[in-house]
Design an enzyme around this catalytic site. Structure first.
Site, PDB file in Angstrom:
ATOM      1  N   ASP A 129       0.850  -1.188   0.000  1.00 15.79           N
ATOM      2  CA  ASP A 129       0.000   0.000   0.000  1.00 15.79           C
ATOM      3  C   ASP A 129       0.885   1.237   0.000  1.00 15.79           C
ATOM      4  O   ASP A 129       1.769   1.374   0.856  1.00 15.79           O
ATOM      5  CB  ASP A 129      -0.916   0.003   1.227  1.00 15.79           C
ATOM      6  N   TYR A 131       1.146   5.666  -0.439  1.00 12.46           N
ATOM      7  CA  TYR A 131       0.674   6.834   0.337  1.00 12.46           C
ATOM      8  C   TYR A 131       0.883   8.036  -0.574  1.00 12.46           C
ATOM      9  O   TYR A 131       1.566   8.972  -0.236  1.00 12.46           O
ATOM     10  CB  TYR A 131       1.530   6.900   1.602  1.00 12.46           C
ATOM     11  N   HIS A 136      -3.954  13.957   0.795  1.00 10.63           N
ATOM     12  CA  HIS A 136      -4.146  13.068   1.948  1.00 10.63           C
ATOM     13  C   HIS A 136      -2.955  13.163   2.910  1.00 10.63           C
ATOM     14  O   HIS A 136      -3.132  13.304   4.125  1.00 10.63           O
ATOM     15  CB  HIS A 136      -4.328  11.624   1.477  1.00 10.63           C
ATOM     16  N   ARG A 145       0.768  16.201  13.078  1.00  8.72           N
ATOM     17  CA  ARG A 145       2.119  16.721  13.284  1.00  8.72           C
ATOM     18  C   ARG A 145       2.111  18.234  13.247  1.00  8.72           C
ATOM     19  O   ARG A 145       1.493  18.862  14.094  1.00  8.72           O
ATOM     20  CB  ARG A 145       3.085  16.108  12.251  1.00  8.72           C
ATOM     21  N   GLU A 202     -10.646   3.759   3.544  1.00  8.53           N
ATOM     22  CA  GLU A 202      -9.726   4.565   2.749  1.00  8.53           C
ATOM     23  C   GLU A 202     -10.065   4.333   1.286  1.00  8.53           C
ATOM     24  O   GLU A 202     -10.049   3.195   0.806  1.00  8.53           O
ATOM     25  CB  GLU A 202      -8.258   4.198   3.042  1.00  8.53           C
ATOM     26  N   GLN A 243      -4.444   1.772  15.059  1.00  6.58           N
ATOM     27  CA  GLN A 243      -3.324   2.258  14.242  1.00  6.58           C
ATOM     28  C   GLN A 243      -2.498   3.305  14.991  1.00  6.58           C
ATOM     29  O   GLN A 243      -1.264   3.243  15.005  1.00  6.58           O
ATOM     30  CB  GLN A 243      -3.886   2.859  12.948  1.00  6.58           C
ATOM     31  N   TYR A 247       1.503   2.095  15.622  1.00  5.76           N
ATOM     32  CA  TYR A 247       2.275   2.257  14.389  1.00  5.76           C
ATOM     33  C   TYR A 247       3.729   2.687  14.578  1.00  5.76           C
ATOM     34  O   TYR A 247       4.543   2.557  13.657  1.00  5.76           O
ATOM     35  CB  TYR A 247       1.557   3.214  13.430  1.00  5.76           C
ATOM     36  N   LYS A 256      -4.819  -2.335  10.196  1.00  5.87           N
ATOM     37  CA  LYS A 256      -5.072  -2.418   8.759  1.00  5.87           C
ATOM     38  C   LYS A 256      -5.401  -3.841   8.296  1.00  5.87           C
ATOM     39  O   LYS A 256      -6.169  -4.019   7.358  1.00  5.87           O
ATOM     40  CB  LYS A 256      -3.820  -1.960   7.984  1.00  5.87           C
ATOM     41  N   THR A 353      -4.760   6.428   0.163  1.00  2.24           N
ATOM     42  CA  THR A 353      -6.011   7.187   0.167  1.00  2.24           C
ATOM     43  C   THR A 353      -5.955   8.304  -0.862  1.00  2.24           C
ATOM     44  O   THR A 353      -5.001   9.088  -0.877  1.00  2.24           O
ATOM     45  CB  THR A 353      -6.246   7.790   1.568  1.00  2.24           C
TER      46      THR A 353
HETATM   47 MN    MN Z   1      -4.081   2.923   2.808  1.00  8.02          MN
END
Ligand code: MN
Length: 419
Positions: A129, A131, A136, A145, A202, A243, A247, A256, A353
């Site tokens: 997957d 990113y 997103h 953050r 997502e 998550q 993570y 996930k 996403t």
């Molecule tokens: Mn994803």
């Protein structure tokens, strides 16, 4: 206008005109799992088509089409599947009598989609997957953050990704149970265990690979699309509370891998060719030479997400588009193999996403409800910050434009059952 049409009736709003011809695996009460191609509201049975002699002089055997997954067919490679698709176009063309006028054959090769069960199209060896949507990544960076430095320093230099779990990818229509897990809702207290309270979807698309090169041999940007068979819709279900706690520092895990939902029809890159478009400029900062785009590799595909409660009307919560990706599929595959990592036929690589720049185009409840601070108002008066038990989440996708054929993806939907 001399437009290509089929002798198979195709409703005007169908996702599957003769210009699409996506591949999938279907079965009926009389037909075991096998390879099919969607047209209108019918399925073309490729096993039957082969047995009747219509697929002669192509690099396939009967076994490729009576397999319960697309992997053997895909293993023949891009040139072979392209020739197969071209043959199917000829056989289904309204102006050609070869199959059209053979009523006794037509009855054997066409199956109404309403009578068929659809299955996971490929046996998935590995699932990655990415990113790759800038909006997103920025939204998540702003929330968790620093709003001023939402993107991490590596983000515009390489397509960030992680290795996911292939075993829990399910075909559209498969219900999933709300996962249990460990979480820490109160940062000042010890962690707790229980059903996820922040279950999310997502909105993603995924591409399926042809067999790649041997271990140690990278695939270049110029070669990458020769190794991409086609695309599906993909919901990377995410338990945000699990998550968030688990993570650090190695990335997504049990938040996930309790399930991901894939649409059953694989739309080929050839079908999407009319919708190929250039991507964003990648000059600030410039990407390294091995990732540089020399020809357009983005695709214009409208996407939507609908939440349908157990009772009452559903609501579209997101409208986005595959074109919002920063990194395209060729860049993802090139980066994935640049260290010599090998890919196999039927591997799945999901986009990450897909959010657009506007609030209505955000591809997860995390962003739509901005971490739960802006609930979405449902038509029945209820609110959604995240997904509730009894909700069905339905992803749909379709490329369409005036004067061009409609190339649709069907849907990827999943019902969430209580934990
Ligand atoms: Mn994803």
């Amino acid at each position: 206008m001399n437009e290509l049409t089929s002798w198979v009736a195709v409703p005007a709003d169908s996702d599957f005109p003769i210009q699409n011809l996506p591949f999938g695996i279907f079965s009926t009460s009389e037909r075991t799992k096998r390879v099919g191609v969607a047209i209108g509201d019918q399925i073309v049975d490729l096993k039957a088509l082969h047995m009747l002699g219509y697929l002669e002089n192509l690099p396939f055997t009967l076994a490729d089409f009576e397999a319960p997954v697309l992997n053997p067919m895909i293993a023949r490679g891009k040139q072979a599947t392209r020739e197969l698709r071209n043959r199917l176009v000829k056989l289904l063309d309204a102006s050609r009598p070869d199959l059209r006028d053979k009523e006794h054959h037509v009855g054997q090769i066409l199956v109404p989609q309403s009578e068929a069960a659809m299955h996971l199209p490929v046996e998935i060896g590995d699932y990655t997957d990415f990113y790759s949507s800038e909006d997103h990544a920025r939204n998540v960076g702003k929330m968790f953050r620093d709003p001023e430095n939402a993107l991490l320093p590596n983000w515009k230099h390489l397509p960030v990704g992680y290795h996911g779990r292939a075993s829990s990818i399910v075909v559209s229509g498969t219900p999933l149970k709300r996962p249990h897990g460990q979480m820490r809702p109160d940062p000042a207290a010890p962690p707790t265990f229980g059903p996820s309270r922040l279950l999310d979807f997502e909105l993603e698309m995924a591409f399926i690979t042809y067999p790649g090169k041997p271990l140690g041999d990278p695939i270049s940007m110029a070669e990458a699309e020769d190794y991409i068979f086609g695309l599906t819709l993909f919901n990377d279900w995410s338990a945000r509370d699990i998550q968030a706690w688990e993570y650090v520092p190695l990335g997504p895990f049990l938040g996930k891998n309790f399930g991901s939902t894939m649409s059953p029809w694989v739309v080929t890159l050839d079908a999407l060719e009319p919708y190929r478009i250039p991507g964003p400029d990648q000059v600030d900062p410039p990407v390294l030479p091995y990732l540089q785009v020399t020809s357009p590799g983005h695709f214009d595909v409208d996407l939507a997400v609908e939440i349908v409660p157990e009772s009452g009307p559903g609501a579209v919560v997101c409208r986005s588009n595959l074109k919002h990706m920063y990194w395209n599929m060729a860049q993802q595959l090139t980066h994935h193999t640049v260290n010599g990592c090998n890919v196999r036929g039927g591997d799945v690589m999901a986009s990450g996403t897909i959010s657009g720049p506007e609030p209505g185009s955000f591809g997860s409840m995390l962003e739509i409800s901005w971490r739960g601070s802006k609930p979405f108002a449902m038509p029945d008066g209820s609110e959604r910050k995240f997904i509730q038990d009894g909700d069905t989440v339905r992803l749909t996708g379709c490329a369409s434009a005036p004067g061009k054929p409609r190339i649709g993806f069907g849907s990827a939907e999943g019902l969430i059952l209580p934990a």
